[in-house]
Design an enzyme around this catalytic site. Sequence first.
Site, PDB file in Angstrom:
ATOM      1  N   GLU A 121       0.689  -0.976   0.051  1.00 39.44           N
ATOM      2  CA  GLU A 121      -0.095  -0.140  -0.046  1.00 39.44           C
ATOM      3  C   GLU A 121       0.923   1.378  -0.389  1.00 39.44           C
ATOM      4  O   GLU A 121       1.713   1.578   0.809  1.00 39.44           O
ATOM      5  CB  GLU A 121      -0.804   0.186   1.253  1.00 39.44           C
ATOM      6  CG  GLU A 121      -1.657   1.182   1.378  1.00 39.44           C
ATOM      7  CD  GLU A 121      -2.577   1.872   0.166  1.00 39.44           C
ATOM      8  OE1 GLU A 121      -2.491   2.835  -0.070  1.00 39.44           O
ATOM      9  OE2 GLU A 121      -3.325   0.901  -0.118  1.00 39.44           O
ATOM     10  N   ASP A 148       5.460   1.900  -3.106  1.00 41.94           N
ATOM     11  CA  ASP A 148       4.841   1.647  -4.530  1.00 41.94           C
ATOM     12  C   ASP A 148       4.612   0.250  -4.982  1.00 41.94           C
ATOM     13  O   ASP A 148       5.619  -0.507  -5.020  1.00 41.94           O
ATOM     14  CB  ASP A 148       5.799   2.616  -5.176  1.00 41.94           C
ATOM     15  CG  ASP A 148       5.097   2.617  -6.774  1.00 41.94           C
ATOM     16  OD1 ASP A 148       5.033   1.754  -7.347  1.00 41.94           O
ATOM     17  OD2 ASP A 148       4.930   3.734  -6.950  1.00 41.94           O
ATOM     18  N   ASP A 166      -6.031  -3.405  -6.512  1.00 48.42           N
ATOM     19  CA  ASP A 166      -7.246  -2.871  -6.245  1.00 48.42           C
ATOM     20  C   ASP A 166      -6.864  -1.558  -5.819  1.00 48.42           C
ATOM     21  O   ASP A 166      -6.798  -1.108  -4.531  1.00 48.42           O
ATOM     22  CB  ASP A 166      -7.992  -3.427  -5.032  1.00 48.42           C
ATOM     23  CG  ASP A 166      -9.390  -2.958  -4.874  1.00 48.42           C
ATOM     24  OD1 ASP A 166      -9.749  -2.086  -5.740  1.00 48.42           O
ATOM     25  OD2 ASP A 166      -9.865  -3.310  -3.845  1.00 48.42           O
TER      26      ASP A 166
END
Length: 289
Positions: A121, A148, A166
Amino acid sequence: MIQPYELPSPFEVEKGIVLLLEPPWARAGELRARLLDESYPKPFVIDDGKSRFLYFSVRLMQSEMSLKAPNDLALRYTQKMMAFLLFHPRPKRIVLIGLGGGSLVRFCHHRLPGAHMTAVELDPDVIAWRDTFMLPPDGPRLQILQGDGAEYLEQAAKGIDVLLVDAFDKTGFAPGLANREFFENAYARLAGNGVLVINLAGDRESYAGVIGEAMHAFDDQVIVISVPDDGNHVLYAFKERWFEPRWRWLHSFAKELRANYGLDFAAFAQKMERATKLGLARREALRGR
């Protein structure tokens, strides 16, 4: 565990308590105004007593968790992302790019005890909500990293069974992932029968070209289905050479998976077969040009 700042929801539709990553001395009036004019810069949570929702702005809800059943998948698109189990029912290594409220992490950790999961994340403020969203702690089967996702994938070891993407910001699909290099890296890092699954949401312009890049990298072995309930599409890309779904067998297997996981795999398989026969992936790719 963080102690979120609480104030009554100022929104007309989203009722309940708003939870913010702010100190106790923060000014409620200023925070309320910034939430309403969408200038508040951090992700925030709304708790209505039944569910918790993660937002980047009130127009773009990122995640939903039922307080009674936190390990269930409340949003239809997350359920459809799990359709990879039709093709890879016993993954050992799962990588997730984009944590959100952790719905996929909770479900996979609970339902797939044989799998190790790494979640990457970019936003540390999203990770700061992990306890609020009842995510399990890091351990032998789970690692949550701040970084990243595209850079992580460049350096990741090969052999990923399932790569779930996602990843969003306030404007939509994460722009750092909407390019050919990302898809070529994804293809290279996946195991021989690995599957890439991407949630496509927000304005279509924000993910224009993504489907075409996936089809280029995965030699057209791509299925795209719509999620009318959530206004999303879900993309599946398959590394397996000469990928050829055995639909009759998959429809039978879907019943077994539904009994095991409580998700409507039969409907997922039907939708995937129909999308394949209609060439939906190619049609959406052409629309993105």
